[in-house]
Design an enzyme around this catalytic site. Structure first.
Site, PDB file in Angstrom:
ATOM      1  N   HIS A  16       0.838  -1.204   0.000  1.00  0.00           N
ATOM      2  CA  HIS A  16       0.000   0.000   0.000  1.00  0.00           C
ATOM      3  C   HIS A  16       0.877   1.259   0.000  1.00  0.00           C
ATOM      4  O   HIS A  16       0.620   2.212  -0.737  1.00  0.00           O
ATOM      5  CB  HIS A  16      -0.869   0.056   1.272  1.00  0.00           C
ATOM      6  CG  HIS A  16      -1.928  -1.000   1.356  1.00  0.00           C
ATOM      7  ND1 HIS A  16      -2.083  -1.806   2.452  1.00  0.00           N
ATOM      8  CD2 HIS A  16      -2.904  -1.368   0.494  1.00  0.00           C
ATOM      9  CE1 HIS A  16      -3.101  -2.624   2.270  1.00  0.00           C
ATOM     10  NE2 HIS A  16      -3.612  -2.386   1.075  1.00  0.00           N
ATOM     11  N   LYS A  40     -18.204  -6.599   6.322  1.00  0.00           N
ATOM     12  CA  LYS A  40     -16.881  -7.230   6.378  1.00  0.00           C
ATOM     13  C   LYS A  40     -16.436  -7.344   7.831  1.00  0.00           C
ATOM     14  O   LYS A  40     -16.717  -6.441   8.629  1.00  0.00           O
ATOM     15  CB  LYS A  40     -15.884  -6.322   5.639  1.00  0.00           C
ATOM     16  CG  LYS A  40     -15.291  -6.952   4.391  1.00  0.00           C
ATOM     17  CD  LYS A  40     -14.412  -5.970   3.678  1.00  0.00           C
ATOM     18  CE  LYS A  40     -13.324  -6.661   2.897  1.00  0.00           C
ATOM     19  NZ  LYS A  40     -12.557  -5.727   2.077  1.00  0.00           N
ATOM     20  N   ARG A  89      -1.641  -6.112  -8.658  1.00  0.00           N
ATOM     21  CA  ARG A  89      -0.550  -7.068  -8.506  1.00  0.00           C
ATOM     22  C   ARG A  89      -0.592  -8.133  -9.598  1.00  0.00           C
ATOM     23  O   ARG A  89       0.402  -8.458 -10.215  1.00  0.00           O
ATOM     24  CB  ARG A  89      -0.622  -7.737  -7.127  1.00  0.00           C
ATOM     25  CG  ARG A  89      -0.355  -6.790  -5.973  1.00  0.00           C
ATOM     26  CD  ARG A  89      -0.856  -7.346  -4.673  1.00  0.00           C
ATOM     27  NE  ARG A  89      -2.301  -7.534  -4.724  1.00  0.00           N
ATOM     28  CZ  ARG A  89      -3.056  -7.893  -3.695  1.00  0.00           C
ATOM     29  NH1 ARG A  89      -2.484  -8.138  -2.532  1.00  0.00           N
ATOM     30  NH2 ARG A  89      -4.358  -8.015  -3.830  1.00  0.00           N
ATOM     31  N   SER A 126      -2.891  -7.924   2.631  1.00  0.00           N
ATOM     32  CA  SER A 126      -3.315  -7.813   4.029  1.00  0.00           C
ATOM     33  C   SER A 126      -3.900  -9.135   4.512  1.00  0.00           C
ATOM     34  O   SER A 126      -3.739  -9.511   5.671  1.00  0.00           O
ATOM     35  CB  SER A 126      -4.369  -6.708   4.174  1.00  0.00           C
ATOM     36  OG  SER A 126      -3.834  -5.464   3.818  1.00  0.00           O
TER      37      SER A 126
END
Ligand code: PNS
Length: 163
Positions: A16, A40, A89, A126
């Site tokens: 990040h 979440k 990514r 994460s």
């Protein structure tokens, strides 16, 4: 033009930070938008995620961190002249980000700029940081020292709750 870097940052990683740093270099001003989705379950509550993101971005000129509730498109409208900047990514990131870019463009008329993750941070996530930490592993290769410390403390608290 302001760059808005949105995410859950649960917790903020070197990956990040790499994107935030590069966005600051490209755009001069960055707002890190820390999302909070009621559906979440996070390791860190929103205020802690904001606090950690503030700590680790404090040394990067032109960066501020704000909590974000509701739609990213509405957040961007309030910020004003901005683009969304996100890191990509691998292919699955791209599929997801393309959908988000189209949704945000349709409901908020905001552009999205996708930055390829740097080689050295290309696979950090994460999710894996949380998983490694929950199994007692060392996460210091993936996150700044202050975050690693906070993760260790948080996982410790969680295991106390279980007992
Ligand atoms: O790091 P993440 O979990 O991929 O971040 C997701 C985030 C916060 C960027 C995303 O969930 C988001 O934009 N949330 C705000 C709600 C919203 O605008 N949803 C519609 C856009 S697709």
């Amino acid at each position: 033009m302001i760059a808005v870097c949105p995410g859950s940052f649960d917790p903020v990683t070197w990956g990040h930070l790499d994107i935030v740093r590069r966005a600051a270099r490209l755009f001069g001003e960055v707002v890190v938008a820390v999302g909070d989705n009621q559906n979440k379950s996070y390791l860190f509550a929103a205020p802690q995620r904001v606090e950690l993101a503030r700590q680790v971005t404090a040394g990067i000129a032109g960066v501020r961190v704000e909590p974000m509730a509701g739609l990213l498109a509405d957040f961007c409208r309030r910020i004003g002249d901005c683009v969304i900047v996100k890191g990509v990514r691998f292919a699955s990131d791209f599929d997801y980000e393309l959908q988000m870019a189209h949704v945000n463009g349709a409901i908020g008329e905001v552009e999205t700029v996708l930055l390829p993750a740097s080689r050295e941070y290309g696979t950090i996530s994460s999710t894996f940081v949380r998983d490694v930490a929950r199994h007692g592993g060392d996460v210091s290769a993936f996150v700044p020292p202050a975050v690693a410390q906070a993760v260790r403390r948080k996982i410790g608290e969680e295991s106390m709750d279980v007992r």
